[in-house]
Design an enzyme around this catalytic site. Structure first.
Site, PDB file in Angstrom:
ATOM      1  N   ASP A  35      40.004  27.712  36.985  1.00 16.82           N
ATOM      2  CA  ASP A  35      40.470  28.159  35.673  1.00 16.82           C
ATOM      3  C   ASP A  35      41.466  27.206  35.028  1.00 16.82           C
ATOM      4  OD1 ASP A  35      42.376  28.758  37.589  1.00 16.82           O
ATOM      5  OD2 ASP A  35      42.093  30.916  37.465  1.00 16.82           O
ATOM      6  N   ASN A  78      47.381  42.273  41.116  1.00 17.02           N
ATOM      7  CA  ASN A  78      46.511  43.290  40.497  1.00 17.02           C
ATOM      8  C   ASN A  78      45.052  43.154  40.960  1.00 17.02           C
ATOM      9  OD1 ASN A  78      45.587  41.035  39.155  1.00 17.02           O
ATOM     10  ND2 ASN A  78      46.024  41.763  37.088  1.00 17.02           N
ATOM     11  N   HIS A 135      43.200  40.374  40.847  1.00 16.64           N
ATOM     12  CA  HIS A 135      42.329  39.416  40.145  1.00 16.64           C
ATOM     13  C   HIS A 135      41.963  38.236  41.049  1.00 16.64           C
ATOM     14  CE1 HIS A 135      45.948  37.012  38.253  1.00 16.64           C
ATOM     15  NE2 HIS A 135      45.579  36.450  39.375  1.00 16.64           N
ATOM     16  N   GLU A 148      40.353  39.496  35.508  1.00 13.60           N
ATOM     17  CA  GLU A 148      41.326  40.583  35.579  1.00 13.60           C
ATOM     18  C   GLU A 148      40.616  41.920  35.823  1.00 13.60           C
ATOM     19  OE1 GLU A 148      44.309  39.784  35.790  1.00 13.60           O
ATOM     20  OE2 GLU A 148      45.064  38.512  34.178  1.00 13.60           O
TER      21      GLU A 148
HETATM   22  C1  F6R Z   1      44.650  30.289  40.144  1.00 14.22           C
HETATM   23  C2  F6R Z   1      43.963  31.560  40.173  1.00 14.22           C
HETATM   24  C3  F6R Z   1      44.684  32.849  40.379  1.00 14.22           C
HETATM   25  C4  F6R Z   1      45.674  32.799  41.540  1.00 14.22           C
HETATM   26  C5  F6R Z   1      46.381  34.152  41.690  1.00 14.22           C
HETATM   27  C6  F6R Z   1      47.427  34.108  42.778  1.00 14.22           C
HETATM   28  O1  F6R Z   1      43.729  29.222  39.940  1.00 14.22           O
HETATM   29  O2  F6R Z   1      42.793  31.554  40.001  1.00 14.22           O
HETATM   30  O3  F6R Z   1      43.731  33.863  40.619  1.00 14.22           O
HETATM   31  O4  F6R Z   1      44.998  32.467  42.713  1.00 14.22           O
HETATM   32  O5  F6R Z   1      46.980  34.511  40.486  1.00 14.22           O
HETATM   33  O6  F6R Z   1      48.455  33.244  42.389  1.00 14.22           O
HETATM   34  P1  F6R Z   1      49.625  32.851  43.387  1.00 14.22           P
HETATM   35  O7  F6R Z   1      49.017  32.059  44.489  1.00 14.22           O
HETATM   36  O8  F6R Z   1      50.575  32.026  42.548  1.00 14.22           O
HETATM   37  O9  F6R Z   1      50.238  34.124  43.865  1.00 14.22           O
END
Ligand code: F6R
Length: 254
Positions: free
Chosen positions: A67, A136, A138, A143
């Site tokens: 992303d 959450n 995702h 989401e």
């Molecule tokens: C990032 C992504 C997100 C993160 C998720 C966890 O490329 O796709 O889904 O993996 O938000 O983020 P952290 O590791 O910062 O807790």
């Protein structure tokens, strides 16, 4: 799903890096799906260590990131382009032409999303997709409420994700509200193997729901139950709400 409970973040990083390094040693032109965020940083550091100390060769490796934020350029300090360059790519011998990250600053985003899907197909799919998980539930920026039928597209970030990512931007108001993300369908259909990393207590509910809960679009990570080859590597705080497993075991299958 296979579940590995690591003692701590260090062990989680070591186990995941070792899995990827061993795969690359067998398949030098492996296609990796990569994530940003805090969780995989330790894994990237260990992979850089394998490159520096043991000559792990990334010259033929192809990567696709999950992303990118919409509305910021690759040079923006908080762009995922910049993150990947600083955290990983500039420290290994990957060829720049083999790196794929969606661009959030270009017109005709929809066309770009289609080309991204096509590029993944042209590469023969993703050998190993690394995922983090949002508190959450995702995955990528898919989401709660995301359909398993969605491919790479523009998505609206939820309030909880905006708040969680405000730590990188310094101010919640500066966090972009839109992002481009590979879809759940992209992840499920293109990945031959998925390694999901979860660290910290704030992920414990999402991890429990992903593994032991019902499959629900309200917890997008639970849709990974539909994939045949998923390894979840969680540290003990992130695994603490799991009911079915004996946490004294290091590796368990669920
Ligand atoms: C990032 C992504 C997100 C993160 C998720 C966890 O490329 O796709 O889904 O993996 O938000 O983020 P952290 O590791 O910062 O807790």
């Amino acid at each position: 799903m296979e579940m590995i409970v690591a003692k701590n973040y260090e062990e989680l990083s070591q186990i995941s890096a070792q899995m990827i390094a061993e795969f690359i040693q067998k398949k030098q032109d492996a296609v990796l799906g990569l994530a940003t965020g805090s969780t995989p940083v330790g894994m990237y550091k260990k992979l850089i260590g394998y490159h520096n100390k043991e000559g792990l060769d990334f010259s033929k490796i192809i990567t696709f990131n999950l992303d990118e934020y919409v509305g910021i350029s690759p040079n923006h300090p908080q762009s995922y382009h910049k993150f990947m360059k600083e955290t990983f790519f500039s420290h290994i011998n990957i060829s720049t032409s083999n790196i794929h990250i969606p661009r959030g600053d270009q017109p005709q985003i929809e066309k770009q999303c289609e080309s991204y899907e096509q590029a993944i197909k042209d590469a023969g799919g993703i050998d190993i997709q690394v995922l983090g998980i949002g508190s959450n539930g995702h995955i990528g920026f898919n989401e709660p409420g995301s359909s398993p039928e969605e491919k790479t597209r523009v998505v609206q970030l939820t309030e909880s994700t905006i708040q969680a990512n405000a730590r990188f931007f310094g101010d919640e108001a500066l966090v972009p509200r839109l992002a481009i993300s590979m879809g759940i369908k992209t992840i499920l259909e293109s990945s031959k193997k998925i390694i999901l990393l979860a660290s910290g207590e704030e992920k414990a509910n999402a991890v429990q729901g992903m593994i032991e809960g019902e499959i629900s679009t309200q917890l997008p990570a639970s849709l990974l139950q539909l994939h045949k080859n998923v390894i979840v590597i969680a540290d003990q705080p992130a695994a603490k709400n799991l009911k079915m497993i004996n946490k004294s075991l290091n590796s368990v299958y669920v």
